[in-house]
Design a protein around this motif. Structure first.
Motif, PDB file in Angstrom:
ATOM      1  N   PRO A 183       0.818  -1.217   0.000  1.00 39.49           N
ATOM      2  CA  PRO A 183       0.000   0.000   0.000  1.00 39.49           C
ATOM      3  C   PRO A 183       0.852   1.268   0.000  1.00 39.49           C
ATOM      4  CG  PRO A 183       0.204  -0.846   2.229  1.00 39.49           C
ATOM      5  CD  PRO A 183       0.901  -1.838   1.340  1.00 39.49           C
ATOM      6  N   SER A 184       0.233   2.349  -0.430  1.00 42.22           N
ATOM      7  CA  SER A 184       0.801   3.688  -0.336  1.00 42.22           C
ATOM      8  C   SER A 184      -0.279   4.631   0.170  1.00 42.22           C
ATOM      9  CB  SER A 184       1.299   4.176  -1.706  1.00 42.22           C
ATOM     10  OG  SER A 184       2.387   3.415  -2.161  1.00 42.22           O
ATOM     11  N   THR A 185       0.148   5.723   0.788  1.00 36.70           N
ATOM     12  CA  THR A 185      -0.810   6.685   1.325  1.00 36.70           C
ATOM     13  C   THR A 185      -0.331   8.094   1.051  1.00 36.70           C
ATOM     14  OG1 THR A 185      -1.452   5.161   3.097  1.00 36.70           O
ATOM     15  CG2 THR A 185      -2.002   7.478   3.402  1.00 36.70           C
ATOM     16  N   LEU A 186      -1.254   8.942   0.614  1.00 34.67           N
ATOM     17  CA  LEU A 186      -1.005  10.367   0.433  1.00 34.67           C
ATOM     18  C   LEU A 186      -1.998  11.151   1.277  1.00 34.67           C
ATOM     19  CD1 LEU A 186      -0.646  10.598  -3.468  1.00 34.67           C
ATOM     20  CD2 LEU A 186       1.223  10.639  -1.807  1.00 34.67           C
ATOM     21  N   VAL A 187      -1.552  12.282   1.801  1.00 35.98           N
ATOM     22  CA  VAL A 187      -2.453  13.210   2.483  1.00 35.98           C
ATOM     23  C   VAL A 187      -2.486  14.502   1.672  1.00 35.98           C
ATOM     24  CG1 VAL A 187      -2.926  14.527   4.575  1.00 35.98           C
ATOM     25  CG2 VAL A 187      -1.965  12.222   4.753  1.00 35.98           C
ATOM     26  N   LEU A 188      -3.686  14.904   1.261  1.00 35.08           N
ATOM     27  CA  LEU A 188      -3.876  16.149   0.518  1.00 35.08           C
ATOM     28  C   LEU A 188      -4.364  17.228   1.470  1.00 35.08           C
ATOM     29  CD1 LEU A 188      -5.802  14.817  -2.646  1.00 35.08           C
ATOM     30  CD2 LEU A 188      -3.349  14.715  -2.139  1.00 35.08           C
ATOM     31  N   ASP A 189      -3.826  18.426   1.314  1.00 34.21           N
ATOM     32  CA  ASP A 189      -4.292  19.534   2.162  1.00 34.21           C
ATOM     33  C   ASP A 189      -5.639  20.052   1.662  1.00 34.21           C
ATOM     34  OD1 ASP A 189      -3.788  21.235  -0.013  1.00 34.21           O
ATOM     35  OD2 ASP A 189      -1.871  21.936   0.781  1.00 34.21           O
ATOM     36  N   ARG A 190      -6.152  21.080   2.279  1.00 36.31           N
ATOM     37  CA  ARG A 190      -7.494  21.576   1.950  1.00 36.31           C
ATOM     38  C   ARG A 190      -7.569  22.213   0.558  1.00 36.31           C
ATOM     39  NH1 ARG A 190      -6.721  22.476   7.402  1.00 36.31           N
ATOM     40  NH2 ARG A 190      -8.281  21.467   8.779  1.00 36.31           N
ATOM     41  N   ASP A 191      -6.422  22.486  -0.030  1.00 40.72           N
ATOM     42  CA  ASP A 191      -6.382  23.014  -1.400  1.00 40.72           C
ATOM     43  C   ASP A 191      -6.189  21.911  -2.427  1.00 40.72           C
ATOM     44  OD1 ASP A 191      -6.633  25.737  -0.615  1.00 40.72           O
ATOM     45  OD2 ASP A 191      -4.497  25.765  -0.071  1.00 40.72           O
ATOM     46  N   GLY A 192      -6.218  20.668  -1.996  1.00 41.48           N
ATOM     47  CA  GLY A 192      -6.062  19.549  -2.921  1.00 41.48           C
ATOM     48  C   GLY A 192      -4.626  19.293  -3.325  1.00 41.48           C
ATOM     49  N   LYS A 193      -3.672  19.788  -2.531  1.00 38.12           N
ATOM     50  CA  LYS A 193      -2.253  19.603  -2.848  1.00 38.12           C
ATOM     51  C   LYS A 193      -1.643  18.530  -1.938  1.00 38.12           C
ATOM     52  CE  LYS A 193      -1.593  24.326  -4.534  1.00 38.12           C
ATOM     53  NZ  LYS A 193      -0.822  25.594  -4.389  1.00 38.12           N
ATOM     54  N   ILE A 194      -0.621  17.862  -2.461  1.00 36.47           N
ATOM     55  CA  ILE A 194      -0.021  16.726  -1.751  1.00 36.47           C
ATOM     56  C   ILE A 194       0.889  17.228  -0.635  1.00 36.47           C
ATOM     57  CG2 ILE A 194       1.427  14.677  -1.976  1.00 36.47           C
ATOM     58  CD1 ILE A 194       0.544  14.648  -4.979  1.00 36.47           C
ATOM     59  N   ALA A 195       0.543  16.880   0.592  1.00 36.15           N
ATOM     60  CA  ALA A 195       1.270  17.362   1.770  1.00 36.15           C
ATOM     61  C   ALA A 195       2.143  16.306   2.424  1.00 36.15           C
ATOM     62  CB  ALA A 195       0.277  17.898   2.801  1.00 36.15           C
ATOM     63  N   ALA A 196       1.773  15.034   2.298  1.00 38.79           N
ATOM     64  CA  ALA A 196       2.533  13.966   2.959  1.00 38.79           C
ATOM     65  C   ALA A 196       2.360  12.667   2.189  1.00 38.79           C
ATOM     66  CB  ALA A 196       2.083  13.797   4.405  1.00 38.79           C
ATOM     67  N   ARG A 197       3.333  11.759   2.390  1.00 41.78           N
ATOM     68  CA  ARG A 197       3.317  10.504   1.644  1.00 41.78           C
ATOM     69  C   ARG A 197       3.999   9.393   2.432  1.00 41.78           C
ATOM     70  NH1 ARG A 197       7.340  10.072  -3.342  1.00 41.78           N
ATOM     71  NH2 ARG A 197       8.784  10.033  -1.574  1.00 41.78           N
ATOM     72  N   SER A 198       3.472   8.190   2.282  1.00 48.71           N
ATOM     73  CA  SER A 198       4.138   6.987   2.758  1.00 48.71           C
ATOM     74  C   SER A 198       4.047   5.933   1.666  1.00 48.71           C
ATOM     75  CB  SER A 198       3.495   6.449   4.038  1.00 48.71           C
ATOM     76  OG  SER A 198       4.028   5.181   4.363  1.00 48.71           O
ATOM     77  N   LEU A 199       5.130   5.213   1.434  1.00 44.36           N
ATOM     78  CA  LEU A 199       5.152   4.150   0.430  1.00 44.36           C
ATOM     79  C   LEU A 199       5.236   2.778   1.091  1.00 44.36           C
ATOM     80  CD1 LEU A 199       7.562   5.757  -2.208  1.00 44.36           C
ATOM     81  CD2 LEU A 199       5.064   5.701  -2.226  1.00 44.36           C
ATOM     82  N   SER A 200       4.712   2.687   2.300  1.00 49.01           N
ATOM     83  CA  SER A 200       4.688   1.408   3.006  1.00 49.01           C
ATOM     84  C   SER A 200       3.467   1.359   3.908  1.00 49.01           C
ATOM     85  CB  SER A 200       5.970   1.231   3.835  1.00 49.01           C
ATOM     86  OG  SER A 200       6.058   2.245   4.821  1.00 49.01           O
ATOM     87  N   ALA A 201       3.194   0.179   4.442  1.00 52.77           N
ATOM     88  CA  ALA A 201       2.056   0.019   5.350  1.00 52.77           C
ATOM     89  C   ALA A 201       2.251   0.890   6.589  1.00 52.77           C
ATOM     90  CB  ALA A 201       1.905  -1.443   5.747  1.00 52.77           C
ATOM     91  N   LEU A 202       1.143   1.412   7.108  1.00 44.39           N
ATOM     92  CA  LEU A 202       1.191   2.347   8.233  1.00 44.39           C
ATOM     93  C   LEU A 202       0.599   1.743   9.503  1.00 44.39           C
ATOM     94  CD1 LEU A 202       0.021   5.624   6.455  1.00 44.39           C
ATOM     95  CD2 LEU A 202       2.333   5.102   7.238  1.00 44.39           C
ATOM     96  N   SER A 203       1.221   2.063  10.607  1.00 47.40           N
ATOM     97  CA  SER A 203       0.609   1.808  11.909  1.00 47.40           C
ATOM     98  C   SER A 203      -0.331   2.974  12.210  1.00 47.40           C
ATOM     99  CB  SER A 203       1.694   1.739  12.989  1.00 47.40           C
ATOM    100  OG  SER A 203       2.360   2.997  13.096  1.00 47.40           O
ATOM    101  N   GLU A 204      -1.141   2.845  13.233  1.00 48.11           N
ATOM    102  CA  GLU A 204      -2.015   3.954  13.627  1.00 48.11           C
ATOM    103  C   GLU A 204      -1.179   5.191  13.974  1.00 48.11           C
ATOM    104  OE1 GLU A 204      -5.434   5.067  16.976  1.00 48.11           O
ATOM    105  OE2 GLU A 204      -4.666   3.016  16.800  1.00 48.11           O
ATOM    106  N   GLU A 205      -0.061   4.987  14.656  1.00 45.54           N
ATOM    107  CA  GLU A 205       0.800   6.096  15.062  1.00 45.54           C
ATOM    108  C   GLU A 205       1.360   6.853  13.854  1.00 45.54           C
ATOM    109  OE1 GLU A 205       4.824   6.851  17.786  1.00 45.54           O
ATOM    110  OE2 GLU A 205       4.258   4.821  17.190  1.00 45.54           O
ATOM    111  N   ARG A 206       1.837   6.121  12.857  1.00 51.88           N
ATOM    112  CA  ARG A 206       2.415   6.781  11.681  1.00 51.88           C
ATOM    113  C   ARG A 206       1.336   7.465  10.846  1.00 51.88           C
ATOM    114  NH1 ARG A 206       5.391   3.179   7.980  1.00 51.88           N
ATOM    115  NH2 ARG A 206       5.987   5.142   6.993  1.00 51.88           N
ATOM    116  N   LEU A 207       0.158   6.847  10.767  1.00 48.64           N
ATOM    117  CA  LEU A 207      -0.938   7.466  10.035  1.00 48.64           C
ATOM    118  C   LEU A 207      -1.315   8.799  10.671  1.00 48.64           C
ATOM    119  CD1 LEU A 207      -3.216   7.546   7.954  1.00 48.64           C
ATOM    120  CD2 LEU A 207      -4.527   5.988   9.426  1.00 48.64           C
ATOM    121  N   LEU A 208      -1.443   8.816  11.989  1.00 54.45           N
ATOM    122  CA  LEU A 208      -1.787  10.057  12.688  1.00 54.45           C
ATOM    123  C   LEU A 208      -0.660  11.090  12.574  1.00 54.45           C
ATOM    124  CD1 LEU A 208      -3.500   8.580  15.863  1.00 54.45           C
ATOM    125  CD2 LEU A 208      -4.603   9.872  14.017  1.00 54.45           C
ATOM    126  N   LYS A 209       0.577  10.610  12.541  1.00 54.28           N
ATOM    127  CA  LYS A 209       1.712  11.525  12.389  1.00 54.28           C
ATOM    128  C   LYS A 209       1.661  12.242  11.050  1.00 54.28           C
ATOM    129  CE  LYS A 209       6.774  11.600  12.412  1.00 54.28           C
ATOM    130  NZ  LYS A 209       8.016  10.767  12.518  1.00 54.28           N
TER     131      LYS A 209
END
Length: 218
Positions: A183-209
């Motif tokens: 899996p991969s995960t991206l977080v988009l800010d309120r303007d629809g822009k890419i603010a954060a990324r992970s290219l591996s599975a996430l724990s709850e702690e890393r997701l919240l981080k």
């Protein structure tokens, strides 16, 4: 010259050999090493890690835990992410502009995706009333049946775009995502822009981080 050095080799002399038989301990260590290498290959095939798709000026700064972030003034917009969900509904991520959006790329066939699914289910519900929208991008599932069963099993209630051939993933700028890293995960800010990324599975702690600093932005 000594008598020993003048003595000829007899027919019963044991010849030297440069080849030695490996001890059971050495053979066992070699087998373990080979097994570890094979396991690593299997994990990487499902994308429990990896690097972005090479090249590209994405402005990511990667932390020690593998999570990457982009400074607010250096972010780039996410591409058009629209289409049918695995439930057969129409969805356009652009409609969530004004909210923080968490994009999770996953597949029902992927063991690391199963490992992180409970955390995404939990955090998505906890942040549902805080201006945060979770959206999945389901990839490489040849039908939606397995994907729907996955969501039911893990209590996933947010929608997922159906992207069996990875076309949506290829819309991202070069270096943003690696289609092999699932899996991969991206977080988009309120303007629809890419603010954060992970290219591996996430724990709850890393997701919240990844999520909390973007939610806190004004």
């Amino acid at each position: 010259m000594s008598a020993a050095s003048r003595a000829p080799l007899g027919s019963n002399s044991t010849p030297r050999t440069t080849r030695t038989t490996r001890s059971p301990r050495v053979r066992r260590r070699a087998a373990l090493t080979a097994g570890a290498a094979a396991a690593a290959l299997l994990v990487s095939a499902c994308g429990s890690g990896g690097t972005s798709g090479g090249g590209g000026n994405t402005n990511f700064v990667t932390g020690s835990d593998g999570t990457a972030t982009v400074a607010k003034g250096e972010r780039t917009p996410a591409p058009d992410l629209s289409g049918k969900t695995i439930a057969g509904k129409t969805l356009d991520v652009a409609d969530f502009k004004g909210k923080v959006v968490v994009l999770n790329v996953w597949g029902s066939w992927c063991n690391p995706c199963r490992a992180e699914a409970k955390y995404f289910a939990k955090v998505s519900k906890a942040y549902a009333g805080k201006g945060v929208q979770f959206v999945g991008i389901n990839t490489r599932d040849t039908s939606t049946g397995a994907a729907l069963a996955f969501e039911k099993d893990w209590g996933i209630t947010y929608p997922s775009l159906y992207d069996p051939t990875g076309k949506l993933l290829l819309r991202f700028d070069k270096g943003t995502l690696n289609p092999q890293a699932i899996p991969s995960t991206l977080v988009l800010d309120r303007d629809g822009k890419i603010a954060a990324r992970s290219l591996s599975a996430l724990s709850e702690e890393r997701l919240l981080k990844m999520l909390k600093p973007v939610v806190a932005e004004k």
